[in-house]
Design a protein around this motif. Structure first.
Motif, mmCIF file in Angstrom:
data_model
loop_
_atom_site.group_PDB
_atom_site.id
_atom_site.type_symbol
_atom_site.label_atom_id
_atom_site.label_comp_id
_atom_site.label_asym_id
_atom_site.label_seq_id
_atom_site.Cartn_x
_atom_site.Cartn_y
_atom_site.Cartn_z
ATOM 1 N N VAL A 174 12.715 1.718 11.214
ATOM 2 C CA VAL A 174 12.711 0.645 12.346
ATOM 3 C C VAL A 174 13.376 -0.382 11.354
ATOM 4 C CG1 VAL A 174 11.572 -0.902 13.805
ATOM 5 C CG2 VAL A 174 11.032 1.536 13.783
ATOM 6 N N GLU A 175 12.823 -1.095 10.417
ATOM 7 C CA GLU A 175 13.192 -1.936 9.641
ATOM 8 C C GLU A 175 14.828 -1.860 9.316
ATOM 9 O OE1 GLU A 175 11.484 -3.785 5.660
ATOM 10 O OE2 GLU A 175 9.893 -3.089 6.964
ATOM 11 N N ASN A 176 15.303 -0.833 8.758
ATOM 12 C CA ASN A 176 16.429 -0.315 8.666
ATOM 13 C C ASN A 176 17.617 -0.696 9.713
ATOM 14 O OD1 ASN A 176 16.003 0.454 5.961
ATOM 15 N ND2 ASN A 176 16.171 2.459 6.167
ATOM 16 N N ALA A 177 17.051 0.007 10.709
ATOM 17 C CA ALA A 177 17.742 -0.111 12.030
ATOM 18 C C ALA A 177 18.001 -1.509 12.408
ATOM 19 C CB ALA A 177 17.274 0.599 13.240
ATOM 20 N N VAL A 178 16.854 -2.345 12.470
ATOM 21 C CA VAL A 178 16.835 -3.677 12.892
ATOM 22 C C VAL A 178 17.732 -4.501 11.860
ATOM 23 C CG1 VAL A 178 15.648 -5.888 13.007
ATOM 24 C CG2 VAL A 178 14.693 -3.712 14.232
ATOM 25 N N ASP A 179 17.569 -4.559 10.489
ATOM 26 C CA ASP A 179 18.556 -4.955 9.744
ATOM 27 C C ASP A 179 19.928 -4.547 9.944
ATOM 28 O OD1 ASP A 179 16.609 -6.074 8.070
ATOM 29 O OD2 ASP A 179 16.948 -4.459 6.439
ATOM 30 N N LYS A 180 20.377 -3.464 10.313
ATOM 31 C CA LYS A 180 21.722 -3.169 10.521
ATOM 32 C C LYS A 180 22.258 -4.008 11.764
ATOM 33 C CE LYS A 180 21.991 1.208 8.223
ATOM 34 N NZ LYS A 180 21.294 2.549 8.346
ATOM 35 N N ILE A 181 21.538 -3.890 12.879
ATOM 36 C CA ILE A 181 21.963 -4.628 14.025
ATOM 37 C C ILE A 181 21.938 -6.186 13.848
ATOM 38 C CG2 ILE A 181 21.135 -5.299 16.410
ATOM 39 C CD1 ILE A 181 20.003 -2.368 16.641
ATOM 40 N N GLU A 182 20.917 -6.827 12.914
ATOM 41 C CA GLU A 182 21.453 -8.180 12.719
ATOM 42 C C GLU A 182 22.527 -8.441 11.967
ATOM 43 O OE1 GLU A 182 16.471 -9.651 12.399
ATOM 44 O OE2 GLU A 182 17.414 -8.851 10.679
ATOM 45 N N SER A 183 22.898 -7.421 11.095
ATOM 46 C CA SER A 183 24.190 -7.618 10.194
ATOM 47 C C SER A 183 25.191 -7.364 11.207
ATOM 48 C CB SER A 183 24.395 -6.485 8.980
ATOM 49 O OG SER A 183 23.002 -6.674 8.369
ATOM 50 N N ILE A 184 25.233 -6.579 12.185
ATOM 51 C CA ILE A 184 26.344 -6.619 13.264
ATOM 52 C C ILE A 184 26.405 -7.892 13.611
ATOM 53 C CG2 ILE A 184 26.991 -5.372 15.337
ATOM 54 C CD1 ILE A 184 25.601 -2.891 14.248
ATOM 55 N N LEU A 185 25.499 -8.449 14.245
ATOM 56 C CA LEU A 185 25.591 -9.618 15.219
ATOM 57 C C LEU A 185 26.206 -10.838 14.050
ATOM 58 C CD1 LEU A 185 24.845 -11.018 17.699
ATOM 59 C CD2 LEU A 185 24.253 -8.503 17.345
ATOM 60 N N THR A 186 25.624 -10.785 12.841
ATOM 61 C CA THR A 186 25.897 -11.807 11.940
ATOM 62 C C THR A 186 27.830 -11.756 11.806
ATOM 63 O OG1 THR A 186 24.032 -11.608 10.503
ATOM 64 C CG2 THR A 186 25.777 -12.523 9.528
#
Ligand code: 5GP
Length: 214
Positions: A174-186
């Motif tokens: 979960v943590e990895n996937a959330v990090d990736k989505i946050e990076s996409i948004l950044t």
């Protein structure tokens, strides 16, 4: 010096049942106060501990069809025999306030959003493997074997549509996937088409002159 639009993003998250969309979206919301998850309407019956107005607005088919006729949905689709739709109201209001709106919807609806909202960001969530997906669906224990089978079959059709999305995120942790989505948004927030104004108040000639003087 650079002023970017304060307008929030519209993020469409799709992926087969069991890919962990709910968990990922909940984790994203828990970490970020500037994200908002749209609550969909559906004609399917509540599952497990689901609550009306929290997980979905649970409607009868007739109520849902009335909303369709009044154009109250941004998009809607029929999925495994039930209607699902995104209410239009509130989305614009949230985005204008700089809030990122998440739509956790299936593929047919996502493709409709793609036509209507060209600046939306499309993320496809993948399970680490089809075996894990099967296990997750079976472990839910809230549906009949036939329904689990139907969802598994639909999963293969949905994965075929993945290339139409902008990003794919594998939900291994979960943590990895959330990090990736946050990076996409950044990254998306840094797109040049979000720039509203470039203020170069110090003129090039002035700087040029001062450089010559040195
Ligand atoms: P479930 O019955 O498992 O809650 O949802 C079935 C599918 O419907 C999921 O893929 C979910 O993402 C999708 N879904 C939920 N809300 C909407 C919606 O408003 N529109 C569309 N098109 N799909 C939705």
């Amino acid at each position: 010096m650079i002023k970017t639009k304060k307008y929030g993003a519209l993020i469409v998250v799709s992926g087969p049942s069991g890919s962990g969309k709910n968990t990922i979206c909940d984790a994203l919301l828990a970490k970020n106060s500037n994200y908002w998850l749209s609550i969909s309407c559906t004609s399917r019956a509540p599952r497990g501990e689901e609550v009306n107005g929290v997980n979905y607005y649970f409607l009868t088919r007739e109520q849902f069809e009335e909303k369709i006729s009044k154009n109250e949905f941004l998009e809607y689709a029929e999925y495994n025999g039930n209607y699902y739709g995104t209410p239009l109201s509130v989305i614009e209001e949230k985005r204008s306030a700089g809030i990122h709106v998440i739509l956790e919807i299936e593929v047919q609806g996502a493709l409709k959003v793609k036509e209507m909202v060209p600046d939306a960001i499309f993320i496809f969530l993948m399970p680490p493997s089809m075996d894990i997906l099967k296990q997750r669906l079976e472990n839910r224990g809230t549906e009949t074997k036939e329904k689990v089978l139907a969802r598994f079959k639909t999963a293969y059709q949905e994965i075929n549509e993945m290339p139409k999305y902008n990003y794919v995120v594998v939900n291994d942790e979960v943590e990895n996937a959330v990090d990736k989505i946050e990076s996409i948004l950044t990254a998306e927030m840094c797109r040049v088409d979000r720039i509203e104004e470039v203020d170069l108040s110090t003129k090039e000639e002035v700087l040029h002159e001062s450089l010559m003087e040195e």
